[in-house]
Every structure is written in structure tokens, then in C-alpha cells.
Design a protein around this motif. Structure first.
Motif, PDB file in Angstrom:
ATOM      1  N   MET A  85       0.823  -1.206   0.000  1.00 45.47           N
ATOM      2  CA  MET A  85       0.000   0.000   0.000  1.00 45.47           C
ATOM      3  C   MET A  85       0.860   1.260   0.000  1.00 45.47           C
ATOM      4  O   MET A  85       0.494   2.267  -0.624  1.00 45.47           O
ATOM      5  CB  MET A  85      -0.935  -0.003   1.203  1.00 45.47           C
ATOM      6  N   ALA A  86       1.990   1.234   0.686  1.00 44.08           N
ATOM      7  CA  ALA A  86       2.900   2.386   0.683  1.00 44.08           C
ATOM      8  C   ALA A  86       3.472   2.610  -0.716  1.00 44.08           C
ATOM      9  O   ALA A  86       3.610   3.754  -1.175  1.00 44.08           O
ATOM     10  CB  ALA A  86       4.023   2.168   1.697  1.00 44.08           C
ATOM     11  N   GLU A  87       3.806   1.530  -1.388  1.00 46.22           N
ATOM     12  CA  GLU A  87       4.314   1.649  -2.761  1.00 46.22           C
ATOM     13  C   GLU A  87       3.236   2.221  -3.683  1.00 46.22           C
ATOM     14  O   GLU A  87       3.532   3.055  -4.553  1.00 46.22           O
ATOM     15  CB  GLU A  87       4.771   0.279  -3.260  1.00 46.22           C
ATOM     16  N   TYR A  88       1.983   1.787  -3.486  1.00 42.60           N
ATOM     17  CA  TYR A  88       0.888   2.331  -4.289  1.00 42.60           C
ATOM     18  C   TYR A  88       0.706   3.819  -4.025  1.00 42.60           C
ATOM     19  O   TYR A  88       0.522   4.614  -4.954  1.00 42.60           O
ATOM     20  CB  TYR A  88      -0.408   1.582  -3.984  1.00 42.60           C
ATOM     21  N   ALA A  89       0.775   4.227  -2.758  1.00 44.68           N
ATOM     22  CA  ALA A  89       0.632   5.643  -2.406  1.00 44.68           C
ATOM     23  C   ALA A  89       1.760   6.471  -3.003  1.00 44.68           C
ATOM     24  O   ALA A  89       1.551   7.630  -3.391  1.00 44.68           O
ATOM     25  CB  ALA A  89       0.605   5.809  -0.892  1.00 44.68           C
ATOM     26  N   GLY A  90       2.958   5.888  -3.091  1.00 52.40           N
ATOM     27  CA  GLY A  90       4.080   6.606  -3.695  1.00 52.40           C
ATOM     28  C   GLY A  90       3.856   6.897  -5.164  1.00 52.40           C
ATOM     29  O   GLY A  90       4.299   7.922  -5.686  1.00 52.40           O
ATOM     30  N   ARG A  91       3.128   6.002  -5.847  1.00 54.11           N
ATOM     31  CA  ARG A  91       2.833   6.209  -7.271  1.00 54.11           C
ATOM     32  C   ARG A  91       1.601   7.076  -7.485  1.00 54.11           C
ATOM     33  O   ARG A  91       1.372   7.561  -8.595  1.00 54.11           O
ATOM     34  CB  ARG A  91       2.604   4.855  -7.954  1.00 54.11           C
ATOM     35  N   ASN A  92       0.785   7.261  -6.436  1.00 51.30           N
ATOM     36  CA  ASN A  92      -0.478   8.010  -6.555  1.00 51.30           C
ATOM     37  C   ASN A  92      -0.560   9.051  -5.438  1.00 51.30           C
ATOM     38  O   ASN A  92      -1.074   8.756  -4.343  1.00 51.30           O
ATOM     39  CB  ASN A  92      -1.669   7.055  -6.466  1.00 51.30           C
ATOM     40  N   PRO A  93      -0.057  10.248  -5.673  1.00 49.10           N
ATOM     41  CA  PRO A  93      -0.012  11.282  -4.630  1.00 49.10           C
ATOM     42  C   PRO A  93      -1.380  11.645  -4.062  1.00 49.10           C
ATOM     43  O   PRO A  93      -1.484  12.114  -2.929  1.00 49.10           O
ATOM     44  CB  PRO A  93       0.601  12.497  -5.359  1.00 49.10           C
ATOM     45  N   GLY A  94      -2.457  11.429  -4.827  1.00 49.80           N
ATOM     46  CA  GLY A  94      -3.792  11.777  -4.347  1.00 49.80           C
ATOM     47  C   GLY A  94      -4.380  10.779  -3.372  1.00 49.80           C
ATOM     48  O   GLY A  94      -5.409  11.045  -2.747  1.00 49.80           O
ATOM     49  N   PHE A  95      -3.730   9.630  -3.210  1.00 50.06           N
ATOM     50  CA  PHE A  95      -4.236   8.600  -2.294  1.00 50.06           C
ATOM     51  C   PHE A  95      -3.994   9.051  -0.854  1.00 50.06           C
ATOM     52  O   PHE A  95      -2.851   9.232  -0.440  1.00 50.06           O
ATOM     53  CB  PHE A  95      -3.530   7.278  -2.564  1.00 50.06           C
ATOM     54  N   CYS A  96      -5.060   9.247  -0.088  1.00 53.25           N
ATOM     55  CA  CYS A  96      -4.903   9.876   1.226  1.00 53.25           C
ATOM     56  C   CYS A  96      -5.492   9.090   2.387  1.00 53.25           C
ATOM     57  O   CYS A  96      -5.202   9.385   3.550  1.00 53.25           O
ATOM     58  CB  CYS A  96      -5.500  11.285   1.217  1.00 53.25           C
ATOM     59  N   VAL A  97      -6.343   8.077   2.134  1.00 56.58           N
ATOM     60  CA  VAL A  97      -6.974   7.338   3.238  1.00 56.58           C
ATOM     61  C   VAL A  97      -6.904   5.843   2.953  1.00 56.58           C
ATOM     62  O   VAL A  97      -7.292   5.383   1.878  1.00 56.58           O
ATOM     63  CB  VAL A  97      -8.450   7.755   3.437  1.00 56.58           C
ATOM     64  N   LEU A  98      -6.428   5.094   3.952  1.00 57.85           N
ATOM     65  CA  LEU A  98      -6.377   3.635   3.864  1.00 57.85           C
ATOM     66  C   LEU A  98      -7.141   3.048   5.034  1.00 57.85           C
ATOM     67  O   LEU A  98      -6.879   3.371   6.194  1.00 57.85           O
ATOM     68  CB  LEU A  98      -4.924   3.147   3.889  1.00 57.85           C
ATOM     69  N   GLY A  99      -8.096   2.185   4.743  1.00 53.73           N
ATOM     70  CA  GLY A  99      -8.841   1.487   5.783  1.00 53.73           C
ATOM     71  C   GLY A  99      -8.333   0.066   5.912  1.00 53.73           C
ATOM     72  O   GLY A  99      -8.299  -0.677   4.932  1.00 53.73           O
ATOM     73  N   LEU A 100      -7.923  -0.310   7.125  1.00 55.81           N
ATOM     74  CA  LEU A 100      -7.343  -1.625   7.368  1.00 55.81           C
ATOM     75  C   LEU A 100      -8.376  -2.578   7.936  1.00 55.81           C
ATOM     76  O   LEU A 100      -9.243  -2.166   8.710  1.00 55.81           O
ATOM     77  CB  LEU A 100      -6.177  -1.508   8.355  1.00 55.81           C
ATOM     78  N   PRO A 101      -8.279  -3.861   7.614  1.00 59.68           N
ATOM     79  CA  PRO A 101      -9.197  -4.830   8.216  1.00 59.68           C
ATOM     80  C   PRO A 101      -8.948  -4.936   9.717  1.00 59.68           C
ATOM     81  O   PRO A 101      -7.852  -4.670  10.188  1.00 59.68           O
ATOM     82  CB  PRO A 101      -8.849  -6.152   7.519  1.00 59.68           C
ATOM     83  N   GLU A 102      -9.956  -5.335  10.450  1.00 58.19           N
ATOM     84  CA  GLU A 102      -9.772  -5.565  11.882  1.00 58.19           C
ATOM     85  C   GLU A 102      -8.842  -6.752  12.063  1.00 58.19           C
ATOM     86  O   GLU A 102      -9.028  -7.795  11.469  1.00 58.19           O
ATOM     87  CB  GLU A 102     -11.110  -5.832  12.564  1.00 58.19           C
ATOM     88  N   SER A 103      -7.842  -6.565  12.920  1.00 59.81           N
ATOM     89  CA  SER A 103      -6.864  -7.613  13.118  1.00 59.81           C
ATOM     90  C   SER A 103      -6.003  -7.266  14.320  1.00 59.81           C
ATOM     91  O   SER A 103      -5.974  -6.114  14.760  1.00 59.81           O
ATOM     92  CB  SER A 103      -5.988  -7.753  11.876  1.00 59.81           C
ATOM     93  N   PRO A 104      -5.251  -8.222  14.856  1.00 58.71           N
ATOM     94  CA  PRO A 104      -4.359  -7.934  15.978  1.00 58.71           C
ATOM     95  C   PRO A 104      -3.257  -6.975  15.566  1.00 58.71           C
ATOM     96  O   PRO A 104      -2.874  -6.895  14.403  1.00 58.71           O
ATOM     97  CB  PRO A 104      -3.791  -9.320  16.335  1.00 58.71           C
ATOM     98  N   GLU A 105      -2.714  -6.257  16.543  1.00 62.44           N
ATOM     99  CA  GLU A 105      -1.644  -5.303  16.240  1.00 62.44           C
ATOM    100  C   GLU A 105      -0.400  -6.021  15.706  1.00 62.44           C
ATOM    101  O   GLU A 105       0.370  -5.450  14.945  1.00 62.44           O
ATOM    102  CB  GLU A 105      -1.292  -4.502  17.501  1.00 62.44           C
ATOM    103  N   ALA A 106      -0.216  -7.271  16.102  1.00 69.28           N
ATOM    104  CA  ALA A 106       0.945  -8.030  15.627  1.00 69.28           C
ATOM    105  C   ALA A 106       0.895  -8.289  14.133  1.00 69.28           C
ATOM    106  O   ALA A 106       1.858  -8.745  13.528  1.00 69.28           O
ATOM    107  CB  ALA A 106       1.023  -9.357  16.375  1.00 69.28           C
ATOM    108  N   TRP A 107      -0.237  -7.976  13.558  1.00 71.83           N
ATOM    109  CA  TRP A 107      -0.454  -8.137  12.116  1.00 71.83           C
ATOM    110  C   TRP A 107       0.569  -7.355  11.301  1.00 71.83           C
ATOM    111  O   TRP A 107       0.936  -7.730  10.220  1.00 71.83           O
ATOM    112  CB  TRP A 107      -1.859  -7.616  11.847  1.00 71.83           C
ATOM    113  N   TYR A 108       1.035  -6.201  11.844  1.00 68.73           N
ATOM    114  CA  TYR A 108       1.832  -5.271  11.049  1.00 68.73           C
ATOM    115  C   TYR A 108       3.310  -5.280  11.461  1.00 68.73           C
ATOM    116  O   TYR A 108       3.634  -5.253  12.644  1.00 68.73           O
ATOM    117  CB  TYR A 108       1.285  -3.852  11.191  1.00 68.73           C
ATOM    118  N   ASP A 109       4.157  -5.283  10.472  1.00 64.90           N
ATOM    119  CA  ASP A 109       5.585  -5.120  10.701  1.00 64.90           C
ATOM    120  C   ASP A 109       5.882  -3.659  11.019  1.00 64.90           C
ATOM    121  O   ASP A 109       5.374  -2.746  10.357  1.00 64.90           O
ATOM    122  CB  ASP A 109       6.356  -5.556   9.444  1.00 64.90           C
ATOM    123  N   ALA A 110       6.705  -3.388  12.037  1.00 68.49           N
ATOM    124  CA  ALA A 110       6.954  -2.021  12.504  1.00 68.49           C
ATOM    125  C   ALA A 110       7.561  -1.146  11.400  1.00 68.49           C
ATOM    126  O   ALA A 110       7.188   0.021  11.234  1.00 68.49           O
ATOM    127  CB  ALA A 110       7.864  -2.047  13.726  1.00 68.49           C
TER     128      ALA A 110
END
Length: 569
Positions: A511-536
Motif C-alpha cells: 500500500m505504501a508503494e501504491y501511495a508513492g505512485r499516486n499522490p492523491g491517495f490519502c486514506v487507507l482502511g485496514l481490516p480488523e486484526s491484531p496489532e501483531a499483524w503489522y511489521d513495525a
């Protein structure tokens, strides 16, 4: 500061301006409490807001329930408290003189939440018939005394509480409030704007309930003529029952009725009988268990201001071979929402297709809780070119039809796609189920994902998806999106995780790579999940690239939060 500046102080906001500002915060109780102790003016303006809807939600703590009830008791006269104490067999402590007359600010009364608040405060067990009767009688008495101090209600929600207690004669003990018997019921209902009536037990089996209901409806009919929203939820209602003509009269009496909801599981004749009472200024109509569309169509044609039509669990039995859409008058709805259809694909095509054809270019919003079929896709292209919001289920078999359709709907701004099983059966309810149901969703091929991404209309601003992606599949989809999407949300459905386990580690990076190619992308909604889901590290990368990252709400139906107000992202 110079003497000149002291002589010309900064302009002050008037009390009316402050009141308007605080009114915008009426749903933010935490902020209102913070404003309460600012000064006397703020206190005087905030207290009516805080005490306008104390029974809007269920009070779960005894301390909070006691605080509310004691505040109201302190505003009663000495004689009223003495009477209540005696009849309720409950001792009241001495109350200090209140700073405000709290009951006069009450504008919304929910009988169910009020009943539970009183029970929480009173702490009377009702594990037998006698104690239940005592609780019901006590709540009725307290309600009557309290309403003597109310200046007028804007919202009235009356609901019978389900229980299995019967008296000695075998009659169900009814906890439905006897509102019509209250001394000042007429004055309290003069300014009513929203009325909700719910009763779960079959009324025909309880004469006491039927009498209460008749008296209530007569009182509302007599006192209220400017209700804007009416919700009727009475399962098992029979056309022969005397409350049916009273409901019709109630609807017909309202000068500014905008929203009408029928939540009962009734025969279509009752729905149509009630609909015949509607004035043409209705804007929102919801009907459950519609069985025939032919009798409803003339009514819809007469509702020239109707914007939203919601149909829950339609069980259509019409013979569509005898219906010629070309000879039918148009309907003027802008939003069509259809949920839990109990029909096969042929009836789905005929029923939904007919509504789409009659709505034609007026239709802006279409939400279908069913797999959209090739025939419906074709009808959308031919008749509904002005569609701006589309939410639907889709399977692998019919995906290509949807892609073709999107290319011919240039005005689509808001799109939600929910992947379901590839089976063509219309009884697919997998998107409502949890993992325990053994759901199987088939992965989409690379060619299909490229086709989907390239089909997105140029006006698309919001994309919501509940699709079982792998890392490679999501990457392919994002790389082939050419339109300037501003907001993208990924959903869970009914508590079911939709993402491949490997994707969990790489999702934010993609998603970060997609946002880098699309400057107008401003909001990302994440699925409900544990915090451990994401790499720091990926989390930091995404936060640096995307201005707003939030948690998506759990999605049970293929609709979006702003369905009643399209364009609200």
C-alpha cells in the motif's frame, strides 16, 4: 498592550453563536462534560444537551443508572416522591435542591432503555410472576410521574420486552408501556418528530396489549401531525386487526412525513395498505418481506420525492411473464438497496431488473446483497448510466460481466466489491458467515485482476474490497489501477479474515508503494486484526506515505457508511 487596544477589546461570541456551536457537539458527551464547568453560560447551555437523551443507550452500570434516576427524583415534588416511595416500597434518601429542572429537557424517550435503567437502579429481581408484575407496575408509575414534568418529546420509541411469563389466567404479562394513560401524554406528543413502535409477540393473543396499542395510536393520531419518521415493527400483524386502519390513519395524518419503515414480517396486502396512506413528500421507504411488486409499483410512481427504497428479504412471487416494463410508469428513486433476496437468479433478474429499468437515469446508488448477474449488468449499462455508487457481491464466473459494466458507467465514484463463492446458486449467504461455516472462496486469476483494475471508471474516488488476495494478486491489482483513487478500504466480513497469511506481512509495504505512485491517495482502511499483524518498519513506511490510516468497520452488508448521503467519504 496599548491603551487603544484595551478600549477596543476583541469581539465576543453571542450566546446564540455559542449555543449553535455546542449543539454541533450534542453527540460528543465527553466534550460537553468538559464545557460544563467553563462558566455559567456554558453550563446553562450544556445541561439541556446532556439531559435531552439520557436513555438513548442502555445504562449498564448501577452507579450511572442511580445517578440519572436520583437526579430526576430530586426534581419531583415532595408529594410525588412520597407517593412513589410508598407504592414502589423503596426508601428515597433526602435530595438536595437541584440546580436545574432536568425532566423538562428530556426530548427522547426510549421505553426499553428507560425500563432497564430503572431496573438497574431499583435492583428488584423478577424471577417469578409476582416480582415481574411489581417491576412493570413500578416502571409504569415512574414513567407517568416523570412525564408530568416533560415539556415535549421529539423522539418516542416504545418497545415491548420479550418474556415468557403468564398470569394465573394464562395471559402473557405485557411489559408494553401504557403511554396513552399518562396524564400529560397529549401535550408531550405535540412536537413529536420520530415515532418507533415495536412489539414482538402476536397481538391477537393478548387483548390487554391490543387495547394498549389502540389507545396509544389514537393518542398519537390525536396529538401529533408533524412526525417526520415512523418505524413500525410488529411481526405477525394480521390485516383484520383493528390497529391496521389506525396505522394507516397515523401515516395519513402527518404533514411532513419523510421516512417510513415497515419492519414486520407481514403479508404484502398490509404493506400496500399502509403505503396507500403515504403522502407524496416521502423521501425514504423501507419494506420487509415484500412478496409482490406489481401492487407496489403504482404507489412508488406516486411518490415523486422518494429518494431511497430499501427492500429487506423480498420473497417475490409475481409472474413476470405478465408484466410489460415498457407500459409501466417510471419511479423516481435515486437509491435502491436490496438485501437477503430469497429467490433464484431468474426471479432476481426479473425483479431487480424491473426496478432498475423503471428507475432509469434517476438512479444514483445501487446496493445488492447478492451476486450481480450478467443480465443485471446489461440493464445497468442500458438504463442506469448516471450511477455514482455501486455495492455488490461478485463471483469468479460473473466477474468479467461486472468489468465490462464498469467501463460503461463513467460516473461511478464509490465502488464496493465483495468476493463470494463461484457457485451460481442465488442462495449464497457466505459473506454473512464466520469461519466456522466452512466458506470457500476461489482465488481470481491474474488476467481477471488486470481486467478488474483496468475497468475502474475515471471518476472513481473510493474503492472498498473484501477479496481473498495473495501477495502477488494484490500487487498485480494495485499496479494496474490507473484512476486517481483517494480512499481504499479492505474489509472483513462477518468476523472472517479475508487476507492470505503471507499477505499480512507485506500488505502495508504494497500500500505504501501504491501511495508513492499516486499522490492523491490519502486514506487507507485496514481490516480488523491484531496489532501483531503489522511489521513495525512497514507501518512507519505506510504512515509516511499515507496521511490517514484507520481501521475499517466490520462489513456485514455490501454498503458503505455514507449510503444515505452519497459522496460522504
Amino acid at each position: 498592550m496599548s491603551v487603544k487596544n484595551l478600549r477596543n477589546p476583541l469581539p465576543m461570541l453571542t450566546s446564540d453563536c455559542i449555543a449553535d456551536i455546542l449543539n454541533q457537539l450534542k453527540n460528543d458527551r465527553t466534550t460537553l462534560y468538559s464545557c460544563l464547568l467553563t462558566n455559567r453560560l456554558f453550563c446553562r447551555l450544556v445541561v439541556p444537551l446532556l439531559w435531552s437523551r439520557p436513555f438513548e443507550h442502555i445504562i449498564s452500570e448501577k452507579k450511572a443508572a442511580t445517578s440519572i434516576i436520583h437526579s430526576y427524583l430530586s426534581c419531583l415534588t415532595h408529594d410525588e416522591r412520597q407517593m412513589l416511595s410508598k407504592k414502589l416500597k423503596h426508601w428515597f434518601p433526602p435530595f438536595p435542591t437541584p440546580l436545574f429542572d432536568y425532566p423538562k429537557y428530556l426530548r427522547a424517550f426510549d421505553s426499553r432503555n428507560f425500563r432497564q435503567t430503572v431496573q438497574k437502579w431499583w435492583a428488584v429481581p423478577f424471577d417469578n410472576v409476582q416480582s415481574l408484575k411489581r417491576v412493570i407496575e413500578g416502571i409504569e408509575l415512574f414513567s407517568n410521574v416523570l412525564l408530568n414534568h416533560i415539556h415535549g418529546l421529539g423522539l418516542l420509541k416504545l418497545e415491548q420486552e420479550y418474556n415468557n411469563y403468564f398470569d394465573e389466567e394464562g395471559n402473557l404479562i405485557c411489559s408494553f408501556p401504557n403511554f396513552a394513560s399518562y396524564v400529560r401524554a397529549g401535550q408531550v406528543l405535540n412536537n413529536l418528530r420520530k415515532f418507533e413502535l415495536t412489539y414482538w409477540i402476536e397481538i391477537a393473543n393478548n387483548n390487554v396489549t391490543e387495547e394498549k396499542m389502540i389507545n396509544l395510536l389514537n393518542k398519537v393520531i390525536e396529538s401529533s401531525t408533524f412526525i417526520k419518521q415512523i418505524t413500525i415493527n410488529i411481526p405477525c400483524l394480521l390485516e383484520t386487526q383493528p390497529i391496521v386502519p389506525l396505522l394507516c390513519k397515523l401515516i395519513n395524518r402527518q404533514h411532513n412525513l419523510e421516512t417510513l419503515e415497515f419492519d414486520g414480517r407481514w403479508d404484502s396486502s398490509i404493506s400496500n395498505t399502509l403505503c396507500l396512506s403515504i403522502h407524496s413528500h416521502l423521501k425514504y421507504l423501507r419494506i420487509n418481506n415484500l412478496s409482490t411488486i406489481t401492487e407496489l409499483l403504482p404507489i412508488l410512481n406516486s411518490l415523486t420525492y422518494l429518494e431511497t427504497l430499501v427492500l429487506w428479504k423480498p420473497q417475490i412471487i409475481d409472474d413476470f411473464t405478465k408484466i410489460n416494463a415498457d407500459t409501466l410508469p417510471p419511479i423516481f428513486i435515486k437509491k435502491l438497496l436490496i438485501y437477503e433476496i430469497g429467490s433464484d437468479r431468474k426471479i432476481l433478474d426479473n425483479f431487480v431488473g424491473l426496478l432498475l429499468r423503471l428507475a432509469n437515469r434517476n438512479l444514483k446508488v445501487f446496493s445488492l446483497q447478492e451476486c450481480i448477474t450478467p443480465k443485471l449488468c446489461k440493464i445497468l449499462v442500458e438504463y442506469c448510466r448516471n450511477l455514482t455508487h455501486l455495492s455488490t457481491l461478485i463471483n469468479t464466473v460473473d466477474l468479467s460481466s461486472l468489468c465490462t459494466t464498469l467501463r460503461y458507467l463513467p460516473s461511478i465514484e464509490h465502488l464496493i466489491i465483495v468476493q463470494t463463492c463461484s457457485s451460481s446458486s442465488s442462495r449464497q449467504r457466505s459473506w454473512m458467515a464466520s469461519n466456522s461455516c466452512g466458506i470457500t472462496r476461489h482465488s481470481w486469476e491474474t488476467k481477471s485482476l488486470k481486467n478488474l483494475a483496468s475497468s475502474f471508471p475515471p471518476c472513481l474516488k473510493y474503492l472498498g474490497m473484501c477479496i481473498n488476495f495473495s501477495v502477488t494478486q494484490l500487487k498485480i491489482l494495485l499496479q494496474n489501477i490507473d484512476v486517481p483513487i483517494c480512499m481504499m478500504e479492505f474489509y472483513n466480513f462477518g468476523g472472517e479474515m479475508m487476507m492470505d497469511k503471507t499477505l499480512e506481512l507485506h500488505f502495508l509495504r504494497l500500500m505504501a508503494e501504491y501511495a508513492g505512485r499516486n499522490p492523491g491517495f490519502c486514506v487507507l482502511g485496514l481490516p480488523e486484526s491484531p496489532e501483531a499483524w503489522y511489521d513495525a518498519d512497514f507501518w512507519k513506511l505506510a504512515k509516511d506515505s499515507i496521511p490517514v490510516i484507520k481501521k475499517s468497520e466490520l462489513l456485514y452488508y455490501p454498503v458503505y457508511n455514507g449510503m444515505i448521503n452519497p459522496g460522504h467519504y
